[in-house]
Design a protein around this motif. Sequence first.
Motif, PDB file in Angstrom:
ATOM      1  N   GLU A 287     -45.986  -4.829 -39.435  1.00  0.00           N
ATOM      2  CA  GLU A 287     -46.291  -4.055 -40.633  1.00  0.00           C
ATOM      3  C   GLU A 287     -47.075  -4.897 -41.629  1.00  0.00           C
ATOM      4  O   GLU A 287     -47.064  -6.128 -41.581  1.00  0.00           O
TER       5      GLU A 287
ATOM      6  N   GLY B 252     -47.564   6.021 -34.124  1.00  0.00           N
ATOM      7  CA  GLY B 252     -46.516   6.530 -33.249  1.00  0.00           C
ATOM      8  C   GLY B 252     -46.758   6.247 -31.774  1.00  0.00           C
ATOM      9  O   GLY B 252     -47.658   5.475 -31.395  1.00  0.00           O
TER      10      GLY B 252
ATOM     11  N   THR C 235     -50.913   7.080 -42.472  1.00  0.00           N
ATOM     12  CA  THR C 235     -49.806   7.688 -41.733  1.00  0.00           C
ATOM     13  C   THR C 235     -49.250   6.672 -40.736  1.00  0.00           C
ATOM     14  O   THR C 235     -49.986   5.810 -40.237  1.00  0.00           O
ATOM     15  N   PRO C 236     -47.965   6.766 -40.434  1.00  0.00           N
ATOM     16  CA  PRO C 236     -47.353   5.809 -39.502  1.00  0.00           C
ATOM     17  C   PRO C 236     -47.956   5.909 -38.099  1.00  0.00           C
ATOM     18  O   PRO C 236     -48.416   6.964 -37.665  1.00  0.00           O
TER      19      PRO C 236
ATOM     20  N   SER D 102     -49.306   1.547 -42.629  1.00  0.00           N
ATOM     21  CA  SER D 102     -48.290   2.495 -43.119  1.00  0.00           C
ATOM     22  C   SER D 102     -47.052   2.568 -42.246  1.00  0.00           C
ATOM     23  O   SER D 102     -46.328   3.567 -42.253  1.00  0.00           O
TER      24      SER D 102
ATOM     25  N   ARG E  23     -40.495   2.710 -32.684  1.00  0.00           N
ATOM     26  CA  ARG E  23     -39.611   1.555 -32.903  1.00  0.00           C
ATOM     27  C   ARG E  23     -38.503   1.517 -31.852  1.00  0.00           C
ATOM     28  O   ARG E  23     -38.176   0.465 -31.303  1.00  0.00           O
TER      29      ARG E  23
ATOM     30  N   SER F 146     -50.064  -2.025 -38.434  1.00  0.00           N
ATOM     31  CA  SER F 146     -50.170  -0.775 -39.186  1.00  0.00           C
ATOM     32  C   SER F 146     -50.066  -0.982 -40.688  1.00  0.00           C
ATOM     33  O   SER F 146     -49.182  -1.700 -41.166  1.00  0.00           O
TER      34      SER F 146
ATOM     35  N   PHE G 157     -44.453   2.484 -38.794  1.00  0.00           N
ATOM     36  CA  PHE G 157     -44.376   3.059 -37.454  1.00  0.00           C
ATOM     37  C   PHE G 157     -43.315   4.151 -37.425  1.00  0.00           C
ATOM     38  O   PHE G 157     -42.365   4.143 -38.215  1.00  0.00           O
ATOM     39  N   THR G 158     -43.473   5.082 -36.493  1.00  0.00           N
ATOM     40  CA  THR G 158     -42.480   6.144 -36.338  1.00  0.00           C
ATOM     41  C   THR G 158     -41.203   5.571 -35.728  1.00  0.00           C
ATOM     42  O   THR G 158     -41.235   4.549 -35.032  1.00  0.00           O
ATOM     43  N   GLU G 159     -40.116   6.244 -35.967  1.00  0.00           N
ATOM     44  CA  GLU G 159     -38.842   5.788 -35.421  1.00  0.00           C
ATOM     45  C   GLU G 159     -38.852   5.852 -33.901  1.00  0.00           C
ATOM     46  O   GLU G 159     -38.247   5.017 -33.223  1.00  0.00           O
ATOM     47  N   GLU G 160     -39.569   6.828 -33.336  1.00  0.00           N
ATOM     48  CA  GLU G 160     -39.670   6.948 -31.886  1.00  0.00           C
ATOM     49  C   GLU G 160     -40.305   5.695 -31.284  1.00  0.00           C
ATOM     50  O   GLU G 160     -39.813   5.167 -30.281  1.00  0.00           O
TER      51      GLU G 160
END
Length: 459
Positions: A451, A407, A404-405, A435, A442, A433, A437-440
Amino acid sequence: MIDSTFVGRTEELSYLQEAWDSNRFEFCVLYGRRRVGKTALVSRFCADKPHIFHMGQLGSEAVELSNLSQAVSRGVFESATVNFSSFEDVLRYLSEISKDERLIFVIDEFPYLAKSIVSAMSSLQHAIDHYLGRGKLMIILTGSSISFMEQEVLGHKSPLYGRRTRTLKLGPLSLGETALLCRRSAVESVLVHAMTGGIPLYVQYFSDPQQPLFDAIESVWFTKTGLLYQEPQFLLTMETRKGDQYMQLLSLLASGATKPNELATKLGISSAHIAALLSTLATLGIVEKRFPFSEQQQRKGVWTIIDPLFAFHLRFVYPYLAVLELGKRSGAMKVLSAQFDQFVGTRFELMCHRYFIEHTQREIIAIAHWWGPNAKPGRNEEIDLVAQDINGGMVFGECKWRNTPVGMGEYQKLKERSDLLPGGTEREFWLFSKSGFTEELRSAQKATLVELEEMVRER
């Protein structure tokens, strides 16, 4: 013939090329563990240069001199044959023909030659001291026995001590080079690197992208005829006199026993003997005593297996040898399937350390994992990567091998844990990570985000 699968080794080739370009006598000692690619490196370096290549073999002195005479004949003459009655004669002859012309003389697996021709090292010492230094000969000695090369060739008691002009201990491939060689996806490249440590020949065992990786693992690791099934035991036998005792000690380390007193009790030997065994394994690069970042107290150090080949074998193969010998592999393979990600996560952390060191602009003077108490919640905490630069600046990192990304929550936890370590007015954060990262996270631009594809893409 040059191996078409040759990858990397740019710095090592440049280092040897510098020796060649000096146009004076050079004595190079090149060593590293079995299968790390020493012969391939030397072969690539010598391919376009005049050279004599001899592979040392165990046997009688007469047979070894005959083989050496043939190697010199192949390297110097087209059809004629020269025969030498001593190693000293070989060196005198090479000295004469290299007075004005550059020539490379390679003895691959020198420990074998030294054991077959017992006077070889003293003869080489005499030749270097009295006449080789006046010519243009470039000698390269290679060896897979770490203990022999470091003690008998490089050690202060060696006849050759202080006479080498260059030393190169060849290490494994990087993650990016492993990916290039095994030709698999980014995730599978990490899996291969985690269990082979980037040893080129081992990586090649998994280099058919058409074969499912777990099928290849079963064939190579869990089958009695598999190419890595007995490799760890063979390496110990080559380097030590009591391979079984070392393997028992490693098995206890793999099971979680890390204190010398505990190891001594379980093996029924003295603590002093345990210390000697651990010292030997550390010299061979199989184990290491690790400390939390910036804490070198002996009481906090823990012994751990750092060699990926041994770590994989001792976790997934060695405990099940009795059934594997009977051809029953399904149970061990199910254990692997259930626990492989956990194993890879630990190895992934070290890959992240290397990536960070190679890509940070900071002048790093220390890097390690950290663990210690957190007084407020009353529990122990860990940070995967802690580094310090020459100005006192600190870097903190987390390495996440999960599906899972990552966050903002992971970033906040890292930031909170970093407060447990004193110092570092300037602080920087890195997150790695599998998988993404979440957009939040980033958008927040709070940390350097790396990545998996970026790590594997590095060549």
